[in-house]
Design a protein around this motif. Structure first.
Motif, PDB file in Angstrom:
ATOM      1  N   ALA A 217       0.845  -1.198   0.000  1.00 40.04           N
ATOM      2  CA  ALA A 217       0.000   0.000   0.000  1.00 40.04           C
ATOM      3  C   ALA A 217       0.877   1.244   0.000  1.00 40.04           C
ATOM      4  O   ALA A 217       1.731   1.401   0.883  1.00 40.04           O
ATOM      5  CB  ALA A 217      -0.908   0.006   1.216  1.00 40.04           C
ATOM      6  N   PRO A 218       0.732   2.135  -0.976  1.00 43.59           N
ATOM      7  CA  PRO A 218       1.553   3.345  -1.003  1.00 43.59           C
ATOM      8  C   PRO A 218       1.216   4.316   0.118  1.00 43.59           C
ATOM      9  O   PRO A 218       2.024   5.155   0.483  1.00 43.59           O
ATOM     10  CB  PRO A 218       1.242   3.953  -2.379  1.00 43.59           C
ATOM     11  CG  PRO A 218      -0.107   3.432  -2.723  1.00 43.59           C
ATOM     12  CD  PRO A 218      -0.206   2.066  -2.121  1.00 43.59           C
ATOM     13  N   ARG A 219      -0.007   4.218   0.648  1.00 42.83           N
ATOM     14  CA  ARG A 219      -0.427   5.054   1.778  1.00 42.83           C
ATOM     15  C   ARG A 219      -1.589   4.370   2.494  1.00 42.83           C
ATOM     16  O   ARG A 219      -2.152   3.409   1.978  1.00 42.83           O
ATOM     17  CB  ARG A 219      -0.832   6.454   1.306  1.00 42.83           C
ATOM     18  CG  ARG A 219      -2.023   6.464   0.392  1.00 42.83           C
ATOM     19  CD  ARG A 219      -2.379   7.865  -0.075  1.00 42.83           C
ATOM     20  NE  ARG A 219      -1.433   8.366  -1.063  1.00 42.83           N
ATOM     21  CZ  ARG A 219      -1.579   9.528  -1.691  1.00 42.83           C
ATOM     22  NH1 ARG A 219      -2.609  10.310  -1.395  1.00 42.83           N
ATOM     23  NH2 ARG A 219      -0.704   9.908  -2.604  1.00 42.83           N
ATOM     24  N   ALA A 220      -1.921   4.861   3.658  1.00 41.44           N
ATOM     25  CA  ALA A 220      -3.018   4.265   4.411  1.00 41.44           C
ATOM     26  C   ALA A 220      -4.347   4.557   3.713  1.00 41.44           C
ATOM     27  O   ALA A 220      -4.527   5.604   3.097  1.00 41.44           O
ATOM     28  CB  ALA A 220      -3.029   4.805   5.836  1.00 41.44           C
ATOM     29  N   GLY A 221      -5.269   3.627   3.815  1.00 40.80           N
ATOM     30  CA  GLY A 221      -6.568   3.815   3.185  1.00 40.80           C
ATOM     31  C   GLY A 221      -7.445   2.593   3.368  1.00 40.80           C
ATOM     32  O   GLY A 221      -7.202   1.735   4.225  1.00 40.80           O
ATOM     33  N   ARG A 222      -8.468   2.522   2.545  1.00 45.43           N
ATOM     34  CA  ARG A 222      -9.407   1.410   2.607  1.00 45.43           C
ATOM     35  C   ARG A 222      -9.506   0.766   1.228  1.00 45.43           C
ATOM     36  O   ARG A 222      -9.521   1.459   0.208  1.00 45.43           O
ATOM     37  CB  ARG A 222     -10.792   1.902   3.064  1.00 45.43           C
ATOM     38  CG  ARG A 222     -11.805   0.780   3.274  1.00 45.43           C
ATOM     39  CD  ARG A 222     -13.074   1.316   3.907  1.00 45.43           C
ATOM     40  NE  ARG A 222     -13.727   2.296   3.069  1.00 45.43           N
ATOM     41  CZ  ARG A 222     -14.496   3.282   3.522  1.00 45.43           C
ATOM     42  NH1 ARG A 222     -14.686   3.425   4.822  1.00 45.43           N
ATOM     43  NH2 ARG A 222     -15.063   4.135   2.696  1.00 45.43           N
ATOM     44  N   VAL A 223      -9.557  -0.559   1.216  1.00 44.51           N
ATOM     45  CA  VAL A 223      -9.694  -1.286  -0.043  1.00 44.51           C
ATOM     46  C   VAL A 223     -11.109  -1.082  -0.568  1.00 44.51           C
ATOM     47  O   VAL A 223     -12.082  -1.415   0.103  1.00 44.51           O
ATOM     48  CB  VAL A 223      -9.402  -2.785   0.156  1.00 44.51           C
ATOM     49  CG1 VAL A 223      -9.572  -3.532  -1.159  1.00 44.51           C
ATOM     50  CG2 VAL A 223      -8.006  -2.991   0.717  1.00 44.51           C
ATOM     51  N   GLN A 224     -11.192  -0.550  -1.768  1.00 42.78           N
ATOM     52  CA  GLN A 224     -12.506  -0.312  -2.354  1.00 42.78           C
ATOM     53  C   GLN A 224     -12.924  -1.461  -3.273  1.00 42.78           C
ATOM     54  O   GLN A 224     -14.053  -1.943  -3.179  1.00 42.78           O
ATOM     55  CB  GLN A 224     -12.498   1.004  -3.137  1.00 42.78           C
ATOM     56  CG  GLN A 224     -13.868   1.411  -3.652  1.00 42.78           C
ATOM     57  CD  GLN A 224     -13.880   2.840  -4.164  1.00 42.78           C
ATOM     58  OE1 GLN A 224     -14.845   3.576  -3.985  1.00 42.78           O
ATOM     59  NE2 GLN A 224     -12.820   3.260  -4.825  1.00 42.78           N
ATOM     60  N   TYR A 225     -12.005  -1.910  -4.140  1.00 39.48           N
ATOM     61  CA  TYR A 225     -12.321  -3.007  -5.065  1.00 39.48           C
ATOM     62  C   TYR A 225     -11.139  -3.958  -5.154  1.00 39.48           C
ATOM     63  O   TYR A 225      -9.984  -3.545  -5.067  1.00 39.48           O
ATOM     64  CB  TYR A 225     -12.630  -2.490  -6.483  1.00 39.48           C
ATOM     65  CG  TYR A 225     -13.714  -1.462  -6.567  1.00 39.48           C
ATOM     66  CD1 TYR A 225     -15.031  -1.773  -6.236  1.00 39.48           C
ATOM     67  CD2 TYR A 225     -13.414  -0.165  -6.992  1.00 39.48           C
ATOM     68  CE1 TYR A 225     -16.020  -0.805  -6.315  1.00 39.48           C
ATOM     69  CE2 TYR A 225     -14.398   0.795  -7.075  1.00 39.48           C
ATOM     70  CZ  TYR A 225     -15.703   0.477  -6.742  1.00 39.48           C
ATOM     71  OH  TYR A 225     -16.673   1.425  -6.812  1.00 39.48           O
ATOM     72  N   ARG A 226     -11.441  -5.229  -5.331  1.00 40.66           N
ATOM     73  CA  ARG A 226     -10.450  -6.218  -5.771  1.00 40.66           C
ATOM     74  C   ARG A 226     -10.667  -6.397  -7.268  1.00 40.66           C
ATOM     75  O   ARG A 226     -11.598  -7.067  -7.698  1.00 40.66           O
ATOM     76  CB  ARG A 226     -10.633  -7.533  -5.024  1.00 40.66           C
ATOM     77  CG  ARG A 226     -10.117  -7.502  -3.606  1.00 40.66           C
ATOM     78  CD  ARG A 226     -10.361  -8.782  -2.844  1.00 40.66           C
ATOM     79  NE  ARG A 226      -9.853  -9.962  -3.536  1.00 40.66           N
ATOM     80  CZ  ARG A 226      -9.478 -11.076  -2.915  1.00 40.66           C
ATOM     81  NH1 ARG A 226      -9.542 -11.136  -1.582  1.00 40.66           N
ATOM     82  NH2 ARG A 226      -9.052 -12.104  -3.584  1.00 40.66           N
ATOM     83  N   VAL A 227      -9.800  -5.781  -8.051  1.00 40.36           N
ATOM     84  CA  VAL A 227      -9.970  -5.793  -9.499  1.00 40.36           C
ATOM     85  C   VAL A 227      -9.597  -7.147 -10.087  1.00 40.36           C
ATOM     86  O   VAL A 227     -10.211  -7.624 -11.030  1.00 40.36           O
ATOM     87  CB  VAL A 227      -9.123  -4.671 -10.135  1.00 40.36           C
ATOM     88  CG1 VAL A 227      -9.336  -4.628 -11.643  1.00 40.36           C
ATOM     89  CG2 VAL A 227      -9.470  -3.324  -9.513  1.00 40.36           C
ATOM     90  N   ALA A 228      -8.553  -7.782  -9.530  1.00 38.35           N
ATOM     91  CA  ALA A 228      -8.114  -9.091 -10.014  1.00 38.35           C
ATOM     92  C   ALA A 228      -8.261 -10.106  -8.886  1.00 38.35           C
ATOM     93  O   ALA A 228      -8.491  -9.755  -7.725  1.00 38.35           O
ATOM     94  CB  ALA A 228      -6.667  -9.029 -10.487  1.00 38.35           C
ATOM     95  N   GLN A 229      -8.135 -11.369  -9.240  1.00 40.10           N
ATOM     96  CA  GLN A 229      -8.245 -12.460  -8.274  1.00 40.10           C
ATOM     97  C   GLN A 229      -7.007 -13.349  -8.381  1.00 40.10           C
ATOM     98  O   GLN A 229      -6.345 -13.385  -9.432  1.00 40.10           O
ATOM     99  CB  GLN A 229      -9.510 -13.285  -8.527  1.00 40.10           C
ATOM    100  CG  GLN A 229     -10.808 -12.511  -8.375  1.00 40.10           C
ATOM    101  CD  GLN A 229     -11.017 -11.967  -6.974  1.00 40.10           C
ATOM    102  OE1 GLN A 229     -10.576 -12.575  -5.999  1.00 40.10           O
ATOM    103  NE2 GLN A 229     -11.678 -10.815  -6.865  1.00 40.10           N
ATOM    104  N   PRO A 230      -6.670 -14.084  -7.309  1.00 37.02           N
ATOM    105  CA  PRO A 230      -5.514 -14.986  -7.370  1.00 37.02           C
ATOM    106  C   PRO A 230      -5.646 -15.978  -8.513  1.00 37.02           C
ATOM    107  O   PRO A 230      -6.712 -16.536  -8.761  1.00 37.02           O
ATOM    108  CB  PRO A 230      -5.550 -15.689  -6.010  1.00 37.02           C
ATOM    109  CG  PRO A 230      -6.246 -14.724  -5.112  1.00 37.02           C
ATOM    110  CD  PRO A 230      -7.285 -14.048  -5.964  1.00 37.02           C
ATOM    111  N   GLY A 231      -4.546 -16.177  -9.231  1.00 34.37           N
ATOM    112  CA  GLY A 231      -4.541 -17.080 -10.373  1.00 34.37           C
ATOM    113  C   GLY A 231      -4.710 -16.391 -11.705  1.00 34.37           C
ATOM    114  O   GLY A 231      -4.390 -16.969 -12.748  1.00 34.37           O
ATOM    115  N   GLU A 232      -5.198 -15.153 -11.709  1.00 36.53           N
ATOM    116  CA  GLU A 232      -5.381 -14.432 -12.964  1.00 36.53           C
ATOM    117  C   GLU A 232      -4.044 -13.923 -13.489  1.00 36.53           C
ATOM    118  O   GLU A 232      -3.160 -13.548 -12.718  1.00 36.53           O
ATOM    119  CB  GLU A 232      -6.337 -13.248 -12.781  1.00 36.53           C
ATOM    120  CG  GLU A 232      -7.774 -13.663 -12.504  1.00 36.53           C
ATOM    121  CD  GLU A 232      -8.702 -12.463 -12.453  1.00 36.53           C
ATOM    122  OE1 GLU A 232      -8.267 -11.361 -12.871  1.00 36.53           O
ATOM    123  OE2 GLU A 232      -9.846 -12.620 -12.011  1.00 36.53           O
TER     124      GLU A 232
END
Length: 356
Positions: A217-232
């Protein structure tokens, strides 16, 4: 008469109510301007950050979920590194080969330099032999003229001088060849050094790419979306996560041209969200557009100029956001109240419910 009153009274009541509402809440309300305030509608927004892969590859693991708070530097995801690790091992092996080649080149320089020294010593020896042959020839010529030496001895001494001259020329040629060999060996050293540096640079580049496979994370914040998934498998620059920086939350809204000139940076603002009508969020103006929107750039008439609207950005203080981190949400609509007259007191409905 009573029938007419029954017909007109509801219409008059609606008109009076609409006029009061517009005067009370409209963005161009005379009351707002008289009291030193202007309002504008907008939505809560925040700075978005895309966490993306620098190099193409397969997503190995994602450690966070949507809605999760993350700190600066926290590892969020990793990429599959097996291929790059193999490339690094290959580059390291080539680096070792380059080091060995450099050592061999240095040894070759030493060998060729010793050959040059030996050739130079042989030249000095051949010079001594030639000098001795010339002295012997000079004595033989004197003796031959006096009849004390045979012509055969004279011819042998002359042949000996000629042979010594040839041997000296051959020795000098060997010195030149040895010097050329030394220069060639030194060129091999330079080439081996370049190869070693190239191999080291390749290892450094691959290790840098390996470090970039760990997405932090470049700075503190909140995850809004997971654009990709493991294995992609994603390409270079492919997005994996989207973060929102909850230390930079603001509302964009618009004010008319008539009051835009009175809105300066640092002007106090109160934001009332539709979802939280009982609270007024303090903010300050951090941006005022230099050009108007909603109308053509070139406006000729006064009636058209009244339609000019300027975008204003009101930023919420990071300390206030940190104190209410769990409640911060983007996309919420609301109304921003801008205090044009810094001496004017806030309306009671805003002052009493301002978030501390």
């Amino acid at each position: 008469m009573n029938g007419k009153l029954k017909f007109w009274l509801p219409a008059v009541a609606v008109a009076v109510l609409a006029a009061w509402a517009f005067a009370r809440w409209g963005p161009l309300a005379a009351g707002d301007k008289d009291q030193g305030f202007v309002t504008g509608n907008g939505r809560i927004e925040a700075t978005e950050i895309d966490v993306a892969a620098k190099v193409a590859g397969r997503v190995s693991e994602i450690m966070v979920q949507e809605g999760e708070f993350v700190r600066a530097g926290q590892v969020l995801a990793t990429m599959d590194t097996r291929s790059m690790q193999a490339q690094r091992d290959e580059a390291q092996a080539r680096g070792q080969q380059a080091v060995a080649a450099l050592a061999g080149a240095h040894a070759e320089v030493t060998l060729r330099d010793s050959d040059r020294v030996a050739a130079a010593a042989l030249v000095e020896q051949r010079k001594s032999d030639l000098d001795a042959a010339r002295r012997r020839l000079a004595r033989s010529e004197v003796l031959a003229r006096a009849g004390a030496a045979s012509l055969q001895d004279l011819d042998d001494d002359r042949a000996r001088v000629s042979s010594s001259q040839s041997a000296l020329a051959a020795a000098q040629a060997q010195v030149n060849a040895a010097a050329s060999a030394v220069n060639a060996a030194r060129s091999q050293v330079a080439s081996a050094q370049a190869n070693e540096k190239a191999a080291a640079a390749t290892v450094t580049r691959i290790e840098s790419d390996l470090a970039d496979t760990v997405l932090a994370a470049p700075r503190a914040g909140r995850v809004q979306y997971r654009v990709a998934q493991p294995g992609e498998v994603i390409g270079a620059g492919g997005k994996v996560l989207n973060l929102i920086d909850l230390s930079d939350v603001y509302m964009n809204f618009f004010v008319p041209e008539a009051v835009a000139g009175r809105v300066g940076l640092g002007t106090a603002v109160r934001i009332v969200l539709d979802a939280l009508p009982g609270y007024a969020i303090p903010a300050t103006v951090s941006y005022v557009a230099s050009t108007a929107q909603f109308t053509p750039k070139t406006v000729e008439t006064a009636s058209e100029r009244q339609k000019l609207m300027f975008r204003v950005k009101a930023r919420i203080a990071p300390a206030l956001l940190q104190a209410h981190l769990q409640q911060v949400k983007t996309g919420l609509p609301g109304v921003a109240w801008v205090r044009l007259d810094q001496k004017a007191p806030w309306p009671a409905e805003l002052a009493d419910k301002t978030v501390p």
